[in-house]
Design a protein around this motif. Sequence first.
Motif, short mmCIF file in Angstrom:
data_model
loop_
_atom_site.label_atom_id
_atom_site.label_comp_id
_atom_site.label_asym_id
_atom_site.label_seq_id
_atom_site.Cartn_x
_atom_site.Cartn_y
_atom_site.Cartn_z
N GLU A 159 0.84 -1.09 0.06
CA GLU A 159 0.02 -0.02 0.06
C GLU A 159 0.94 1.27 -0.10
O GLU A 159 2.09 1.17 0.62
N TYR A 219 1.38 5.06 1.43
CA TYR A 219 1.12 5.73 2.56
C TYR A 219 2.05 6.89 2.83
O TYR A 219 3.14 7.03 2.76
N VAL A 250 4.73 0.68 1.31
CA VAL A 250 5.07 -0.01 2.39
C VAL A 250 4.56 -1.63 1.82
O VAL A 250 3.40 -1.92 1.33
N LYS A 251 5.41 -2.68 1.88
CA LYS A 251 5.33 -3.77 1.54
C LYS A 251 5.21 -4.72 2.82
O LYS A 251 6.38 -5.05 3.32
N ALA A 252 3.98 -5.23 3.27
CA ALA A 252 4.15 -6.07 4.43
C ALA A 252 4.50 -7.42 3.85
O ALA A 252 3.85 -7.88 3.13
N ALA A 290 8.42 -5.82 7.17
CA ALA A 290 7.87 -4.99 5.92
C ALA A 290 9.10 -4.27 5.40
O ALA A 290 10.05 -4.11 6.06
N THR A 302 0.47 -9.53 9.03
CA THR A 302 0.46 -8.53 7.78
C THR A 302 -0.15 -7.24 8.33
O THR A 302 0.59 -6.01 8.21
N GLN A 303 -1.25 -7.37 8.91
CA GLN A 303 -1.88 -5.98 9.48
C GLN A 303 -1.09 -5.35 10.43
O GLN A 303 -1.12 -4.19 10.47
N SER A 322 2.20 -5.54 10.65
CA SER A 322 3.20 -5.06 9.88
C SER A 322 2.83 -3.62 9.28
O SER A 322 3.75 -2.53 9.34
N LEU A 323 1.79 -3.54 8.73
CA LEU A 323 1.45 -2.37 8.16
C LEU A 323 1.21 -1.44 8.99
O LEU A 323 1.54 0.00 8.69
N ARG A 324 0.69 -1.55 10.36
CA ARG A 324 0.43 -0.61 11.35
C ARG A 324 1.88 0.07 11.86
O ARG A 324 1.99 1.10 11.93
N HIS A 346 3.51 2.28 9.36
CA HIS A 346 2.73 3.60 9.21
C HIS A 346 3.28 4.51 10.28
O HIS A 346 3.49 5.49 10.24
#
Length: 93
Positions: free
Chosen positions: A23, A25, A30-32, A45, A73-74, A76-78, A81
């Motif tokens: 995604e 950001y 960002v690649k989880a 990530a 995964t979720q 890693s994205l958080r 960010h």
Amino acid sequence: MSFLKKLFGGAAAPSEPKPAAVEDYKGFTVKAAPMREGAQFRLAALIEKAVGGELKSHHLIRADLFQSEDEATQASLRKAHQVIDEQGERLFG
């Protein structure tokens, strides 16, 4: 791969793990890509951004372990960010 390499165990070149989610950001990509560790997944990530015409990247790996790849995964994205919000482009410097 040739027959002889297959026969005598020639190894394939290691490849970059396929990201579970990608995604954008705040101008960063960002690649989880959670890492499997036994039956669990480690938070990981890759954060990338073009700076001055050059693609900069930062590998984010933390000690956090999760039961499922989706949870990792979720998370890693958080975490990516959060790091972007705190450090911005200083992440690459």
